[in-house]
Design an enzyme around this catalytic site. Structure first.
Site, PDB file in Angstrom:
ATOM      1  N   THR A 246      -8.301   5.958   3.668  1.00  0.00           N
ATOM      2  CA  THR A 246      -7.186   6.520   2.899  1.00  0.00           C
ATOM      3  C   THR A 246      -7.514   6.550   1.418  1.00  0.00           C
ATOM      4  OG1 THR A 246      -5.707   5.574   4.549  1.00  0.00           O
ATOM      5  CG2 THR A 246      -4.686   6.348   2.521  1.00  0.00           C
TER       6      THR A 246
ATOM      7  N   CYS B 269      -6.268  -5.685   5.153  1.00  0.00           N
ATOM      8  CA  CYS B 269      -5.338  -6.822   5.067  1.00  0.00           C
ATOM      9  C   CYS B 269      -4.894  -7.256   6.450  1.00  0.00           C
ATOM     10  CB  CYS B 269      -4.109  -6.432   4.257  1.00  0.00           C
ATOM     11  SG  CYS B 269      -4.442  -6.112   2.540  1.00  0.00           S
TER      12      CYS B 269
END
Ligand SMILES: [Zn+2]
Length: 213
Positions: free
Chosen positions: A88, A145
């Protein structure tokens, strides 16, 4: 964002999960399952009614960027990349270069974070100039994450450093990070700046397809 910079448009197609709550501080337990973009926009408007907020549930890409970023009405002053994966970030970087919009990119993993402010309109180089080989590394993309873990305080620090840089850039037209990558290491309580240069062979910004508005 709470400080109020006029207009904030949040774009995210994800939904809030319970595991997000320790680090994504605009969300409450009762928000689990709701849209991140809409909930965050709503919460920001409650915190600071003087700012204009908008949430869009979508995944930004090169094909929908013009429409999603409402560029018929003028291009954004600054793109803030707050995403958690290289794929992204690469797409947002390509949009930044194509439309010549400054990009403030922040990332966090475990106890480390990175921050950079690219200004394609000034030919400073782009995200790909710095992280090109990593962007193409699928194994690196697994280190997000969600599956590598991040200490909640790391995203808090990096979010505030990103806000500090955004406010000074938008308010004072000052880029504190021209051709510098900030690396923050919470495990050592160290912060350093690393210089970088535009890569003359960069496939993204060396000879970009530019859509000036
Ligand atoms: Zn580049």
């Amino acid at each position: 964002m709470r400080a109020g910079i006029g207009y904030v448009h949040l774009i995210d197609d994800d939904e809030i999960e319970a595991s997000n709550l320790q680090r994504q501080t605009l969300f409450l337990p009762e928000d689990v399952g709701q849209s991140k973009a809409l909930t965050a926009a709503h919460m920001l408007a409650r915190i600071n009614p003087l700012i204009k907020t908008r949430g869009t549930v979508a995944r930004l890409d090169e094909d929908n960027a013009y429409e999603l970023l409402d560029m018929a009405a003028g291009k954004p002053d600054l793109l803030l990349d707050c995403t958690d994966n290289f794929a992204t970030r690469d797409i947002i970087n390509r949009i930044s270069v194509r439309y010549q919009i400054p990009l403030l990119s922040a990332s966090a993993i475990a106890m480390q974070g990175q921050l950079a402010l690219f200004e394609p309109q000034l030919d400073t180089g782009c995200y790909h100039c710095v992280f090109g080989s990593v962007v193409l590394d699928e194994a690196a993309d697994e280190r997000t994450c969600a599956n590598s873990g991040v200490l909640a305080s790391t995203t808090a620090v990096m979010g505030n450093l990103q806000a500090n840089t955004a406010l000074q850039y938008l308010g004072l037209t000052k880029n504190l990070l021209t051709n510098k990558l900030l690396i923050w290491d919470g495990s050592q309580m160290q912060q350093r700046l690393m210089g970088y240069r535009k890569d003359p062979q960069c496939p993204v910004c060396s000879s970009p397809i530019v859509n000036p508005l």
